[in-house]
Design a protein around this motif. Structure first.
Motif: not given
Length: 104
Positions: A55-57, A76-78, A81-83, A89-95
């Motif tokens: 949910s991004v305005p 909205a951009y920040r 970008s964060s999401h 990172q979650a997909i690639h496992g680069n935590d």
């Protein structure tokens, strides 16, 4: 277009598309809707598709001074970008936290 140019992205040749115009939508593995209204227009998702709602305005609906409107675009951009960074990172496992712990 100017906002993204300031961020180093040229979107001048891009156009919005309707969901029905997305090629091979049935093959999509991840669908991200930015509002409940956007989520409602998606066709029934395939069984192995992950559906996320962020949910991004909509900054294009912002009202106020030029500075206030710009602040909504920046927010909205920040947020996006964060999401996106978190999703990649979650997909690639680069935590980075796990990576640092594993090397200690």
């Amino acid at each position: 277009v100017r906002f993204f140019a300031e961020k180093g992205m040229d979107i001048s040749g891009r156009v919005s598309r309707a969901v029905s115009d997305v090629p091979q939508l049935e093959q999509t593995e991840v669908i991200i809707a930015l509002s409940a209204a956007a989520e409602r227009v998606f066709p029934r998702k395939p069984a192995k598709t992950l559906c996320l709602r962020w949910s991004v305005p909509d900054p294009s609906r912002a009202r106020g001074t030029t500075g206030e409107i710009r602040a909504q675009y920046d927010l909205a951009y920040r947020t996006l970008s964060s999401h996106i960074r978190d999703l990649v990172q979650a997909i690639h496992g680069n935590d980075p936290i796990l990576t640092n712990e594993e090397t200690s």
